[in-house]
Design a protein around this motif. Structure first.
Motif, PDB file in Angstrom:
ATOM      1  N   MET A   1       0.830  -1.201   0.000  1.00 43.13           N
ATOM      2  CA  MET A   1       0.000   0.000   0.000  1.00 43.13           C
ATOM      3  C   MET A   1       0.854   1.236   0.000  1.00 43.13           C
ATOM      4  O   MET A   1       0.659   2.107   0.802  1.00 43.13           O
ATOM      5  N   GLY A   2       1.901   1.364  -0.762  1.00 39.48           N
ATOM      6  CA  GLY A   2       2.628   2.628  -0.886  1.00 39.48           C
ATOM      7  C   GLY A   2       3.016   3.177   0.469  1.00 39.48           C
ATOM      8  O   GLY A   2       2.838   2.546   1.502  1.00 39.48           O
ATOM      9  N   SER A   3       3.497   4.388   0.487  1.00 37.32           N
ATOM     10  CA  SER A   3       4.003   4.921   1.743  1.00 37.32           C
ATOM     11  C   SER A   3       3.045   5.930   2.362  1.00 37.32           C
ATOM     12  O   SER A   3       3.218   6.309   3.500  1.00 37.32           O
ATOM     13  N   GLY A   4       2.045   6.343   1.596  1.00 36.96           N
ATOM     14  CA  GLY A   4       1.152   7.317   2.187  1.00 36.96           C
ATOM     15  C   GLY A   4      -0.103   7.532   1.379  1.00 36.96           C
ATOM     16  O   GLY A   4      -0.173   7.161   0.202  1.00 36.96           O
ATOM     17  N   GLY A  88       2.489   6.923  -4.856  1.00 40.60           N
ATOM     18  CA  GLY A  88       3.085   5.744  -5.479  1.00 40.60           C
ATOM     19  C   GLY A  88       2.089   4.904  -6.251  1.00 40.60           C
ATOM     20  O   GLY A  88       2.388   3.785  -6.656  1.00 40.60           O
ATOM     21  N   ASP A  89       0.879   5.401  -6.429  1.00 41.16           N
ATOM     22  CA  ASP A  89      -0.108   4.681  -7.230  1.00 41.16           C
ATOM     23  C   ASP A  89      -0.855   5.729  -8.031  1.00 41.16           C
ATOM     24  O   ASP A  89      -1.207   6.779  -7.509  1.00 41.16           O
ATOM     25  N   PRO A  90      -1.095   5.490  -9.298  1.00 36.65           N
ATOM     26  CA  PRO A  90      -1.723   6.524 -10.125  1.00 36.65           C
ATOM     27  C   PRO A  90      -3.196   6.748  -9.814  1.00 36.65           C
ATOM     28  O   PRO A  90      -3.792   7.687 -10.306  1.00 36.65           O
ATOM     29  N   THR A  91      -3.781   5.892  -8.976  1.00 40.36           N
ATOM     30  CA  THR A  91      -5.229   5.954  -8.805  1.00 40.36           C
ATOM     31  C   THR A  91      -5.661   7.091  -7.864  1.00 40.36           C
ATOM     32  O   THR A  91      -5.019   7.337  -6.853  1.00 40.36           O
ATOM     33  N   VAL A  92      -6.736   7.752  -8.220  1.00 36.10           N
ATOM     34  CA  VAL A  92      -7.404   8.706  -7.338  1.00 36.10           C
ATOM     35  C   VAL A  92      -8.816   8.187  -7.139  1.00 36.10           C
ATOM     36  O   VAL A  92      -9.503   7.854  -8.106  1.00 36.10           O
ATOM     37  N   ILE A  93      -9.234   8.076  -5.877  1.00 41.13           N
ATOM     38  CA  ILE A  93     -10.573   7.559  -5.607  1.00 41.13           C
ATOM     39  C   ILE A  93     -11.480   8.714  -5.204  1.00 41.13           C
ATOM     40  O   ILE A  93     -11.146   9.476  -4.295  1.00 41.13           O
ATOM     41  N   ASP A 106      -5.115  16.583 -14.963  1.00 42.58           N
ATOM     42  CA  ASP A 106      -4.239  15.411 -15.064  1.00 42.58           C
ATOM     43  C   ASP A 106      -4.659  14.293 -14.122  1.00 42.58           C
ATOM     44  O   ASP A 106      -4.248  13.148 -14.281  1.00 42.58           O
ATOM     45  N   LEU A 107      -5.460  14.611 -13.106  1.00 40.60           N
ATOM     46  CA  LEU A 107      -5.913  13.552 -12.203  1.00 40.60           C
ATOM     47  C   LEU A 107      -7.225  12.903 -12.665  1.00 40.60           C
ATOM     48  O   LEU A 107      -7.544  11.792 -12.257  1.00 40.60           O
ATOM     49  N   ARG A 108      -7.943  13.636 -13.562  1.00 38.81           N
ATOM     50  CA  ARG A 108      -9.279  13.128 -13.919  1.00 38.81           C
ATOM     51  C   ARG A 108      -9.224  11.741 -14.574  1.00 38.81           C
ATOM     52  O   ARG A 108     -10.031  10.877 -14.276  1.00 38.81           O
ATOM     53  N   ALA A 109      -8.231  11.571 -15.466  1.00 44.24           N
ATOM     54  CA  ALA A 109      -8.139  10.300 -16.182  1.00 44.24           C
ATOM     55  C   ALA A 109      -7.781   9.150 -15.242  1.00 44.24           C
ATOM     56  O   ALA A 109      -7.971   7.989 -15.575  1.00 44.24           O
ATOM     57  N   ARG A 110      -7.238   9.503 -14.086  1.00 40.93           N
ATOM     58  CA  ARG A 110      -6.806   8.457 -13.144  1.00 40.93           C
ATOM     59  C   ARG A 110      -7.837   8.193 -12.063  1.00 40.93           C
ATOM     60  O   ARG A 110      -7.599   7.424 -11.137  1.00 40.93           O
ATOM     61  N   ALA A 111      -8.994   8.847 -12.179  1.00 41.27           N
ATOM     62  CA  ALA A 111      -9.987   8.750 -11.113  1.00 41.27           C
ATOM     63  C   ALA A 111     -10.807   7.474 -11.218  1.00 41.27           C
ATOM     64  O   ALA A 111     -11.160   7.035 -12.305  1.00 41.27           O
ATOM     65  N   VAL A 112     -11.060   6.894 -10.070  1.00 37.32           N
ATOM     66  CA  VAL A 112     -11.963   5.752  -9.966  1.00 37.32           C
ATOM     67  C   VAL A 112     -13.094   6.189  -9.046  1.00 37.32           C
ATOM     68  O   VAL A 112     -12.831   6.690  -7.954  1.00 37.32           O
ATOM     69  N   VAL A 113     -14.327   6.023  -9.504  1.00 36.04           N
ATOM     70  CA  VAL A 113     -15.465   6.432  -8.676  1.00 36.04           C
ATOM     71  C   VAL A 113     -15.928   5.245  -7.842  1.00 36.04           C
ATOM     72  O   VAL A 113     -16.261   4.193  -8.374  1.00 36.04           O
ATOM     73  N   VAL A 114     -15.899   5.401  -6.536  1.00 31.61           N
ATOM     74  CA  VAL A 114     -16.451   4.398  -5.629  1.00 31.61           C
ATOM     75  C   VAL A 114     -17.554   5.102  -4.835  1.00 31.61           C
ATOM     76  O   VAL A 114     -17.264   6.019  -4.073  1.00 31.61           O
ATOM     77  N   PRO A 115     -18.808   4.717  -5.033  1.00 33.18           N
ATOM     78  CA  PRO A 115     -19.896   5.409  -4.328  1.00 33.18           C
ATOM     79  C   PRO A 115     -19.713   5.319  -2.816  1.00 33.18           C
ATOM     80  O   PRO A 115     -19.139   4.328  -2.328  1.00 33.18           O
ATOM     81  N   GLN A 122     -11.420  -1.882   2.531  1.00 34.08           N
ATOM     82  CA  GLN A 122     -11.218  -3.004   1.614  1.00 34.08           C
ATOM     83  C   GLN A 122     -11.374  -2.554   0.162  1.00 34.08           C
ATOM     84  O   GLN A 122     -10.639  -3.011  -0.719  1.00 34.08           O
ATOM     85  N   ALA A 123     -12.343  -1.658  -0.068  1.00 37.41           N
ATOM     86  CA  ALA A 123     -12.543  -1.150  -1.430  1.00 37.41           C
ATOM     87  C   ALA A 123     -11.299  -0.399  -1.891  1.00 37.41           C
ATOM     88  O   ALA A 123     -10.868  -0.530  -3.038  1.00 37.41           O
ATOM     89  N   ILE A 124     -10.706   0.386  -1.006  1.00 37.72           N
ATOM     90  CA  ILE A 124      -9.475   1.103  -1.369  1.00 37.72           C
ATOM     91  C   ILE A 124      -8.397   0.086  -1.739  1.00 37.72           C
ATOM     92  O   ILE A 124      -7.710   0.209  -2.749  1.00 37.72           O
ATOM     93  N   GLU A 125      -8.282  -0.929  -0.906  1.00 33.77           N
ATOM     94  CA  GLU A 125      -7.251  -1.940  -1.149  1.00 33.77           C
ATOM     95  C   GLU A 125      -7.450  -2.611  -2.497  1.00 33.77           C
ATOM     96  O   GLU A 125      -6.511  -2.861  -3.237  1.00 33.77           O
ATOM     97  N   GLN A 126      -8.721  -2.896  -2.815  1.00 32.96           N
ATOM     98  CA  GLN A 126      -8.980  -3.583  -4.086  1.00 32.96           C
ATOM     99  C   GLN A 126      -8.663  -2.690  -5.279  1.00 32.96           C
ATOM    100  O   GLN A 126      -8.192  -3.159  -6.303  1.00 32.96           O
ATOM    101  N   VAL A 127      -8.924  -1.398  -5.125  1.00 38.72           N
ATOM    102  CA  VAL A 127      -8.659  -0.492  -6.236  1.00 38.72           C
ATOM    103  C   VAL A 127      -7.157  -0.368  -6.483  1.00 38.72           C
ATOM    104  O   VAL A 127      -6.710  -0.337  -7.627  1.00 38.72           O
ATOM    105  N   VAL A 128      -6.390  -0.324  -5.409  1.00 37.77           N
ATOM    106  CA  VAL A 128      -4.957  -0.038  -5.593  1.00 37.77           C
ATOM    107  C   VAL A 128      -4.087  -1.282  -5.585  1.00 37.77           C
ATOM    108  O   VAL A 128      -2.917  -1.207  -5.931  1.00 37.77           O
ATOM    109  N   ARG A 129      -4.661  -2.416  -5.213  1.00 36.81           N
ATOM    110  CA  ARG A 129      -3.814  -3.620  -5.144  1.00 36.81           C
ATOM    111  C   ARG A 129      -3.203  -3.870  -6.514  1.00 36.81           C
ATOM    112  O   ARG A 129      -3.895  -3.868  -7.521  1.00 36.81           O
ATOM    113  N   PRO A 130      -1.896  -4.036  -6.567  1.00 43.96           N
ATOM    114  CA  PRO A 130      -1.282  -4.257  -7.875  1.00 43.96           C
ATOM    115  C   PRO A 130      -1.863  -5.507  -8.522  1.00 43.96           C
ATOM    116  O   PRO A 130      -2.091  -6.497  -7.846  1.00 43.96           O
ATOM    117  N   ARG A 131      -2.143  -5.414  -9.818  1.00 38.66           N
ATOM    118  CA  ARG A 131      -2.655  -6.578 -10.534  1.00 38.66           C
ATOM    119  C   ARG A 131      -1.636  -7.712 -10.387  1.00 38.66           C
ATOM    120  O   ARG A 131      -0.442  -7.481 -10.472  1.00 38.66           O
TER     121      ARG A 131
END
Ligand SMILES: [Zn+2]
Ligand SMILES: [Zn+2]
Length: 312
Positions: A1-4, A88-93, A106-115, A122-131
């Motif tokens: 999970m990156g450093s921060g 350390g992860d391109p994702t923005v939630i 520049d952040l819009r393309a990296r955004a993931v919408v989680v209602p 756990q949802a954060i972890e699933q979004v950022v967990r490296p494939r």
């Protein structure tokens, strides 16, 4: 999970201050110490005992958050509608499509919408967990008489220990194993290639008719060459005084480019006393995956292709 992880509110592409009261109301219950009035929360500890240093600035940053801290991050984002930015992860939630539009371009393309209802640690972890990366597998040992046992199906990628050496080598041999002391479980191709399985368990993988090729070649094919499932027992073909190289199962279509192999099969069938018409029907019916099937070999010396037919 990156450093921060940063939790930031954005409006029209700019970072804007978060609602300090809401931030405090979310974080104070997780502070494992008495937070003086008017002082920011500097440390949180989650229900699972993991913790993180917290810095309040325009947003809130969590330094090296443990797994449980992600639930606190999620709660903060749900409560404030702020975005979760992962170092350390391109994702923005973010929690809505509207929030995506508020992000810097520049952040819009990296955004993931989680209602909000689904935004948990756990949802954060699933979004950022490296494939999961496909496992890198070592090179196979050389098999001079069966050079591509993966293509022929006799060796497969697998994550299982070898019944001989006990190691998970990344590959497993799936062909036949003969002998009196056949180990329980499958063998790795290294224990086949280096003769370990043959030495330890007295097993062999192919039949070779006596006298067709030099003893050393016969031994290598028997004891150190992957075999393949066949309907009938038959000896490994030889040509020009050496064992031939197995190229794989072949049907009528796969054999068409090899008239030398077809001719040889034709002669073999004729030797069984079959009439010409029957022989041609038989050759046309050869099926790579069914029966009758053919096996294609090549002479190591002159390059002539040879075929064997097999059926029950
Ligand atoms: Zn092994
Ligand atoms: Zn030859």
């Amino acid at each position: 999970m990156g450093s921060g992880i940063y939790v930031h509110a954005f409006r029209d592409g700019d970072v804007v201050p978060m609602d300090a009261t809401a931030v405090r109301e979310v974080l104070v219950p997780y502070a494992p110490y008495d937070v003086p009035d008017g002082e920011p929360v500097e440390w949180v500890r989650a229900a699972d005992g993991s913790d993180a240093d917290v810095y309040l600035h325009l947003g809130v940053s969590f330094d090296r958050p443990g797994p449980g801290v992600l639930d606190i991050v999620a709660e903060l984002a749900r409560r404030t509608g702020a975005a979760i930015v992962l170092l350390g992860d391109p994702t923005v939630i973010v929690t809505s499509e509207e929030d995506v539009r508020q992000l810097p371009e520049d952040l819009r393309a990296r955004a993931v919408v989680v209602p909000p209802a689904a935004l948990t640690g756990q949802a954060i972890e699933q979004v950022v967990r490296p494939r999961p990366q496909p496992r890198r597998r070592p090179l196979l040992p050389p098999f001079p008489y069966h050079p591509d046992p993966v293509a022929t199906g006799s060796v497969r990628a697998a994550d299982e220990p070898c019944a001989c050496c006990g190691h998970d080598q990344g590959w497993i041999y799936t062909g036949p194993v003969y002998g009196e002391d056949v180990p329980d479980g499958r063998l790795c191709p290294y224990c086949v290639a280096y003769g370990t399985a043959a030495r330890r368990h007295g097993v062999f993988f192919n039949d070779v008719a006596a006298g067709r090729m030099p003893d050393e070649a016969a031994r290598q094919i028997c004891e150190r060459t992957p075999g393949f499932a066949t309907w009938q027992d038959w000896g490994w073909p030889a040509h020009c005084g050496d064992g031939a190289v197995f190229l794989g199962a072949a049907g009528a279509r796969e054999l068409r480019p090899y008239p030398d192999a077809l001719d040889q099969l034709r002669r073999e069938c004729a030797a069984w006393g079959w009439p010409d018409g029957t022989v041609e029907e038989f050759l046309a019916a050869l099926d790579k995956d069914g029966q009758p099937t053919g096996y294609l070999f090549r002479c190591r010396v002159c390059g002539t292709h040879l075929a064997r037919a097999d059926f029950t």
